[in-house]
Design a protein around this motif. Sequence first.
Motif, PDB file in Angstrom:
ATOM      1  N   LEU A 106       7.225  40.704 157.204  1.00 54.77           N
ATOM      2  CA  LEU A 106       5.966  39.979 157.416  1.00 54.77           C
ATOM      3  C   LEU A 106       6.065  38.584 156.805  1.00 54.77           C
ATOM      4  CD1 LEU A 106       3.541  42.856 156.336  1.00 54.77           C
ATOM      5  CD2 LEU A 106       4.245  42.294 158.669  1.00 54.77           C
ATOM      6  N   PRO A 107       6.717  37.650 157.490  1.00 48.23           N
ATOM      7  CA  PRO A 107       6.906  36.299 156.931  1.00 48.23           C
ATOM      8  C   PRO A 107       5.599  35.605 156.575  1.00 48.23           C
ATOM      9  CG  PRO A 107       8.242  36.630 158.905  1.00 48.23           C
ATOM     10  CD  PRO A 107       7.304  37.788 158.832  1.00 48.23           C
ATOM     11  N   GLU A 108       4.506  36.021 157.218  1.00 45.88           N
ATOM     12  CA  GLU A 108       3.222  35.353 156.975  1.00 45.88           C
ATOM     13  C   GLU A 108       2.674  35.564 155.566  1.00 45.88           C
ATOM     14  OE1 GLU A 108       2.261  38.677 160.033  1.00 45.88           O
ATOM     15  OE2 GLU A 108       4.027  37.625 159.289  1.00 45.88           O
ATOM     16  N   ILE A 109       3.226  36.518 154.808  1.00 47.51           N
ATOM     17  CA  ILE A 109       2.716  36.746 153.445  1.00 47.51           C
ATOM     18  C   ILE A 109       3.390  35.823 152.428  1.00 47.51           C
ATOM     19  CG2 ILE A 109       2.267  39.166 154.004  1.00 47.51           C
ATOM     20  CD1 ILE A 109       4.604  39.906 152.134  1.00 47.51           C
ATOM     21  N   GLU A 110       4.319  34.986 152.881  1.00 55.52           N
ATOM     22  CA  GLU A 110       5.013  34.094 151.946  1.00 55.52           C
ATOM     23  C   GLU A 110       4.026  33.214 151.195  1.00 55.52           C
ATOM     24  OE1 GLU A 110       8.152  30.364 152.135  1.00 55.52           O
ATOM     25  OE2 GLU A 110       8.555  32.152 153.357  1.00 55.52           O
ATOM     26  N   THR A 111       3.053  32.660 151.912  1.00 55.06           N
ATOM     27  CA  THR A 111       2.063  31.791 151.279  1.00 55.06           C
ATOM     28  C   THR A 111       1.245  32.558 150.250  1.00 55.06           C
ATOM     29  OG1 THR A 111       1.887  30.455 153.299  1.00 55.06           O
ATOM     30  CG2 THR A 111       0.103  30.262 151.687  1.00 55.06           C
ATOM     31  N   LYS A 112       0.917  33.806 150.564  1.00 55.66           N
ATOM     32  CA  LYS A 112       0.130  34.632 149.644  1.00 55.66           C
ATOM     33  C   LYS A 112       0.896  34.879 148.341  1.00 55.66           C
ATOM     34  CE  LYS A 112      -3.159  35.503 152.707  1.00 55.66           C
ATOM     35  NZ  LYS A 112      -4.570  35.068 152.534  1.00 55.66           N
ATOM     36  N   ALA A 118       3.337  32.895 147.211  1.00 60.65           N
ATOM     37  CA  ALA A 118       3.509  31.590 146.556  1.00 60.65           C
ATOM     38  C   ALA A 118       2.253  31.147 145.807  1.00 60.65           C
ATOM     39  CB  ALA A 118       3.901  30.540 147.595  1.00 60.65           C
ATOM     40  N   THR A 119       1.082  31.538 146.314  1.00 60.44           N
ATOM     41  CA  THR A 119      -0.169  31.148 145.652  1.00 60.44           C
ATOM     42  C   THR A 119      -0.602  32.151 144.594  1.00 60.44           C
ATOM     43  OG1 THR A 119      -1.468  32.256 147.373  1.00 60.44           O
ATOM     44  CG2 THR A 119      -0.969  29.905 147.697  1.00 60.44           C
ATOM     45  N   GLY A 120       0.057  33.308 144.564  1.00 63.44           N
ATOM     46  CA  GLY A 120      -0.317  34.323 143.590  1.00 63.44           C
ATOM     47  C   GLY A 120      -1.398  35.266 144.084  1.00 63.44           C
ATOM     48  N   GLU A 121      -1.849  35.092 145.318  1.00 63.84           N
ATOM     49  CA  GLU A 121      -2.871  35.997 145.863  1.00 63.84           C
ATOM     50  C   GLU A 121      -2.320  37.420 145.981  1.00 63.84           C
ATOM     51  OE1 GLU A 121      -5.388  34.095 149.148  1.00 63.84           O
ATOM     52  OE2 GLU A 121      -3.682  32.724 149.024  1.00 63.84           O
ATOM     53  N   LEU A 122      -1.006  37.526 146.244  1.00 69.91           N
ATOM     54  CA  LEU A 122      -0.339  38.819 146.262  1.00 69.91           C
ATOM     55  C   LEU A 122       0.698  38.844 145.145  1.00 69.91           C
ATOM     56  CD1 LEU A 122       0.273  39.604 150.057  1.00 69.91           C
ATOM     57  CD2 LEU A 122      -1.141  40.912 148.454  1.00 69.91           C
ATOM     58  N   SER A 123       0.474  39.687 144.164  1.00 75.61           N
ATOM     59  CA  SER A 123       1.442  39.798 143.070  1.00 75.61           C
ATOM     60  C   SER A 123       2.582  40.719 143.471  1.00 75.61           C
ATOM     61  CB  SER A 123       0.758  40.353 141.823  1.00 75.61           C
ATOM     62  OG  SER A 123       0.391  41.709 142.015  1.00 75.61           O
ATOM     63  N   LEU A 124       3.704  40.586 142.785  1.00 77.17           N
ATOM     64  CA  LEU A 124       4.853  41.439 143.080  1.00 77.17           C
ATOM     65  C   LEU A 124       4.515  42.912 142.848  1.00 77.17           C
ATOM     66  CD1 LEU A 124       7.886  39.467 141.564  1.00 77.17           C
ATOM     67  CD2 LEU A 124       7.097  39.544 143.937  1.00 77.17           C
ATOM     68  N   SER A 125       3.754  43.194 141.809  1.00 82.24           N
ATOM     69  CA  SER A 125       3.397  44.576 141.504  1.00 82.24           C
ATOM     70  C   SER A 125       2.563  45.190 142.619  1.00 82.24           C
ATOM     71  CB  SER A 125       2.620  44.645 140.181  1.00 82.24           C
ATOM     72  OG  SER A 125       3.437  44.242 139.103  1.00 82.24           O
ATOM     73  N   ASN A 126       1.628  44.418 143.156  1.00 80.18           N
ATOM     74  CA  ASN A 126       0.784  44.942 144.229  1.00 80.18           C
ATOM     75  C   ASN A 126       1.559  45.085 145.535  1.00 80.18           C
ATOM     76  OD1 ASN A 126      -1.299  45.120 142.464  1.00 80.18           O
ATOM     77  ND2 ASN A 126      -2.439  43.359 143.241  1.00 80.18           N
ATOM     78  N   LEU A 177      -2.680  44.832 152.970  1.00 80.86           N
ATOM     79  CA  LEU A 177      -2.376  43.793 151.977  1.00 80.86           C
ATOM     80  C   LEU A 177      -3.592  42.936 151.681  1.00 80.86           C
ATOM     81  CD1 LEU A 177       1.163  42.756 153.285  1.00 80.86           C
ATOM     82  CD2 LEU A 177       0.653  43.937 151.149  1.00 80.86           C
ATOM     83  N   ALA A 178      -4.436  42.699 152.706  1.00 76.95           N
ATOM     84  CA  ALA A 178      -5.643  41.889 152.507  1.00 76.95           C
ATOM     85  C   ALA A 178      -6.593  42.569 151.521  1.00 76.95           C
ATOM     86  CB  ALA A 178      -6.341  41.668 153.838  1.00 76.95           C
ATOM     87  N   ARG A 179      -6.571  43.892 151.477  1.00 80.86           N
ATOM     88  CA  ARG A 179      -7.468  44.640 150.595  1.00 80.86           C
ATOM     89  C   ARG A 179      -7.049  44.555 149.129  1.00 80.86           C
ATOM     90  NH1 ARG A 179      -8.898  50.389 153.387  1.00 80.86           N
ATOM     91  NH2 ARG A 179      -9.956  50.604 151.363  1.00 80.86           N
ATOM     92  N   ILE A 180      -5.797  44.183 148.884  1.00 76.92           N
ATOM     93  CA  ILE A 180      -5.340  44.136 147.481  1.00 76.92           C
ATOM     94  C   ILE A 180      -5.039  42.716 147.013  1.00 76.92           C
ATOM     95  CG2 ILE A 180      -4.433  46.483 147.570  1.00 76.92           C
ATOM     96  CD1 ILE A 180      -1.649  45.335 147.915  1.00 76.92           C
TER      97      ILE A 180
END
Length: 321
Positions: free
Chosen positions: A79-85, A87-95, A124-127
């Motif tokens: 899912l290449p589209e999550i790269e921005t998430k 990079a901004t920290g919206e998605l952490s590695l743990s999540n 992913l949007a939910r977390i």
Amino acid sequence: MNHHQNLRDGEILQQLKLLVQSERDVLVKILHHLREVERRRLFSDLGCQSLFDYAVKELKYSEGQASRRIQAMRLLTELPEIETKIATGELSLSNVQQAQSLFREMRISEPMRIVDRKEKIQVLARIENKSVREAQKELLKIQPQVASPKERERVVNETASEIKFLMTDQLRQKLEEVRSLVGTKGAYMTYAELIEVMSDLSVDALKARRFGKKRVEQESQTNAVMKKSATLATKVPAANKRYIPRVMKHSVWQRDGGKCTGCGTRKHLNYDHIKPVALGGSSSVDNLRLLCFQCNQRASTKTFGRVYVNKTDRSSRTLSL
């Protein structure tokens, strides 16, 4: 004197925020590099069994750090589209790691169900922007059974590891049956001792099935077997140059100790032609070796190039044990 002590409060906060963003940018680059290391199987050249092994031994990540980055890399590849998430920290590695575990559990528990890209993006949007605990609660709403403890392995000392896993009632009954079959001494055996007894019996039985009972009983005569297998190599039908007689497989297995000659693992082993058959190599003991799938892939890449390896089906390039 530390020059940071001279900075104003606002400057400290601003610079720290910029540094954290730089850290995330570097993280994304690391994920892309990890993907390329895995794609090219570069870790095999360093004697590592897997990308995880490489990340721990060569990059000096802790096991947890390595696991989180590898899971994030694989999801990012899909899912290449999550790269921005990321990079901004919206998605952490743990999540991201938790989400990957959920997707894996969904595939296992519901084999007929296909978890598509759209559904994964929704999960992913939910977390996003949630703590690890908050994300875990959200994921449990989707798949409650994921709460079951996972198998865990922890190194205790140089010669022992602690392994934790869930034991089904069926498995417990089988172990108790083994305990009774062992005899009176079985009553006092720990589960570890029972498993060791079972492993000894299984190794003998599996060797006999793979190489023939008589051949296994004559393992002490390995040199004679290797001499015989070398003779057999000249009798392999020209129409099937990849064919390896069982006696020859046994010789190679014994010589290589039943492990990959590249990285030393005992998993996913193949009989590999050192000089490929496509380049005139023969199925002789001297031209055969045991390689795991990863080292086999890396060897093929170095010989034929990545384009060939990517286009060629795995079954045509490896010989199953």
